[in-house]
Design an enzyme around this catalytic site. Structure first.
Site, PDB file in Angstrom:
ATOM      1  CG  ASN A  11     -95.924  38.112  72.113  1.00 54.09           C
ATOM      2  OD1 ASN A  11     -95.273  39.143  72.011  1.00 54.09           O
ATOM      3  ND2 ASN A  11     -95.524  37.091  72.860  1.00 54.09           N
ATOM      4  CD1 TRP A  12     -96.574  40.868  65.796  1.00 51.24           C
ATOM      5  CD2 TRP A  12     -95.676  42.825  65.187  1.00 51.24           C
ATOM      6  NE1 TRP A  12     -97.224  41.280  64.652  1.00 51.24           N
ATOM      7  CE2 TRP A  12     -96.689  42.489  64.264  1.00 51.24           C
ATOM      8  CE3 TRP A  12     -94.981  44.017  65.005  1.00 51.24           C
ATOM      9  CZ2 TRP A  12     -97.022  43.299  63.176  1.00 51.24           C
ATOM     10  CZ3 TRP A  12     -95.316  44.828  63.925  1.00 51.24           C
ATOM     11  CH2 TRP A  12     -96.320  44.472  63.017  1.00 51.24           C
ATOM     12  CE  LYS A  13     -93.139  34.671  70.500  1.00 54.68           C
ATOM     13  NZ  LYS A  13     -92.882  33.564  71.361  1.00 54.68           N
ATOM     14  CG  HIS A 100     -94.556  35.587  77.080  1.00 52.51           C
ATOM     15  ND1 HIS A 100     -93.534  34.707  76.778  1.00 52.51           N
ATOM     16  CD2 HIS A 100     -95.470  35.459  76.097  1.00 52.51           C
ATOM     17  CE1 HIS A 100     -93.830  34.090  75.638  1.00 52.51           C
ATOM     18  NE2 HIS A 100     -95.010  34.529  75.203  1.00 52.51           N
ATOM     19  CD  GLU A 102     -90.816  33.949  74.283  1.00 54.18           C
ATOM     20  OE1 GLU A 102     -90.962  35.168  74.082  1.00 54.18           O
ATOM     21  OE2 GLU A 102     -91.183  33.070  73.469  1.00 54.18           O
ATOM     22  CD  GLU A 169     -98.819  32.300  75.683  1.00 55.26           C
ATOM     23  OE1 GLU A 169     -99.121  32.410  74.493  1.00 55.26           O
ATOM     24  OE2 GLU A 169     -97.825  32.846  76.180  1.00 55.26           O
ATOM     25  N   GLY A 175     -93.894  28.310  70.302  1.00 58.45           N
ATOM     26  CA  GLY A 175     -92.882  28.313  69.240  1.00 58.45           C
ATOM     27  C   GLY A 175     -92.389  26.935  68.813  1.00 58.45           C
ATOM     28  CB  SER A 206     -97.784  26.035  68.229  1.00 61.47           C
ATOM     29  OG  SER A 206     -96.441  26.028  68.662  1.00 61.47           O
ATOM     30  N   GLY A 227     -98.159  34.132  68.659  1.00 58.62           N
ATOM     31  CA  GLY A 227     -96.803  34.633  68.444  1.00 58.62           C
ATOM     32  C   GLY A 227     -96.456  34.653  66.972  1.00 58.62           C
TER      33      GLY A 227
HETATM   34  C1  PEP Z   1     -96.371  33.477  72.411  1.00 60.86           C
HETATM   35  O1  PEP Z   1     -95.306  34.037  72.197  1.00 60.86           O
HETATM   36  O2  PEP Z   1     -97.075  33.845  73.360  1.00 60.86           O
HETATM   37  C2  PEP Z   1     -96.790  32.380  71.538  1.00 60.86           C
HETATM   38  C3  PEP Z   1     -97.905  31.765  71.806  1.00 60.86           C
HETATM   39  O3  PEP Z   1     -95.945  32.087  70.492  1.00 60.86           O
HETATM   40  P1  PEP Z   1     -96.247  31.052  69.288  1.00 60.86           P
HETATM   41  O4  PEP Z   1     -97.625  31.343  68.776  1.00 60.86           O
HETATM   42  O5  PEP Z   1     -95.188  31.363  68.282  1.00 60.86           O
HETATM   43  O6  PEP Z   1     -96.155  29.683  69.853  1.00 60.86           O
END
Ligand code: PEP
Length: 245
Positions: A11-13, A100, A102, A169, A175, A206, A227
């Site tokens: 997931n490049w956001k 997601h 976010e 998640e 993050g 993470s 992410g």
């Molecule tokens: C995500 O954005 O879905 C995610 C898991 O981010 P990260 O790996 O940075 O925690």
């Protein structure tokens, strides 16, 4: 060592420009030489602007491309600034992340998520459906209640659940560098699997090359939504390698 079929989803956001596509060269090369390459699927979910160019770059690779969100309407309409599932499919997306945290935090409701999942499945996209509790919900010990509510509402009246990958998640883990205790994670993944017998269940939050061995020991996990570590191809490759060594 595992021989389990796994999903590694990047997931490049809201990161990346055309220049970032160069970083895929390392992953393409790695895939060609890695003996266990038939045992897993890699899916890159870049921002909307990179889906077309990325799908084009990957057309001879087994790496798939996905989107990070969509408008709920399957057909065209007067929705300025929005993109629907048919448009995503048209430029080469095969998967889509829906729900997601976010986006939930920005106001996306379970009902809207349900409509987006329905549109996505109708147009032939496979769905990566995100669920997870916040830190305060975990503290109140209502994680299962929250997961149950998100599953029930998000997947209401949806039958073809084998086309849905569920990404568990925990919001507090995204993050932050914080990860759940293994026994808690095992319990949450088992709970989701019991509720959605036909769906694969992934973990996200993470994940990085330093902690992948902890997750790897939890055999019921079917893959990872990654992410920040996915934006660095060396880290992303290391996660895959370590999952299979
Ligand atoms: C995500 O954005 O879905 C995610 C898991 O981010 P990260 O790996 O940075 O925690």
């Amino acid at each position: 060592m595992t021989n389990k079929y796994m999903y590694f989803i990047a997931n490049w956001k809201m990161f990346g420009g055309l220049n970032s596509l160069k970083s895929l060269n390392k992953v393409i090369k790695f895939l060609k030489s890695f003996k266990k390459n038939k045992l897993f699927e890699i899916i890159y979910c870049p921002p909307f602007t990179l889906i077309g160019p990325m799908a084009n770059k990957l057309k001879f690779s087994k790496i798939k491309v996905g989107a990070q969100n969509c408008h709920e309407s399957k057909s065209y309409g007067p929705f300025t600034g929005s993109i629907n599932v048919s448009m995503l499919k048209d430029i080469g997306a095969k998967y889509i992340i829906i729900g997601h945290s976010e986006n939930r935090q920005a106001g996306e409701t379970d009902k809207l998520i349900n409509s987006k999942i329905k549109s996505s499945l109708k147009s032939g996209l496979k769905v990566i459906f995100c669920i997870g509790e916040t830190f305060s919900e975990r503290r109140k010990k209502i994680t299962n209640q929250i997961l149950n509510k998100q599953i029930k509402a998000g997947l209401k009246n949806i039958k073809n659940r084998n086309k849905i990958l569920i990404a568990y998640e925990p919001v507090w883990s995204i993050g932050t560098g914080l990860i759940p205790k293994s026994q808690d994670l095992f319990k949450s993944i088992s709970f989701i699997k019991k509720k959605c017998k036909k769906s694969k269940v992934l973990y996200g939050g993470s994940v990085n090359p330093n902690n992948i061995n902890i997750f790897k020991a939890i055999k019921i996990i079917d893959g990872y939504l990654i992410g920040s570590a996915s934006q660095n191809s060396k880290k992303f490759i290391d996660i895959i390698k370590k999952s299979y060594n």
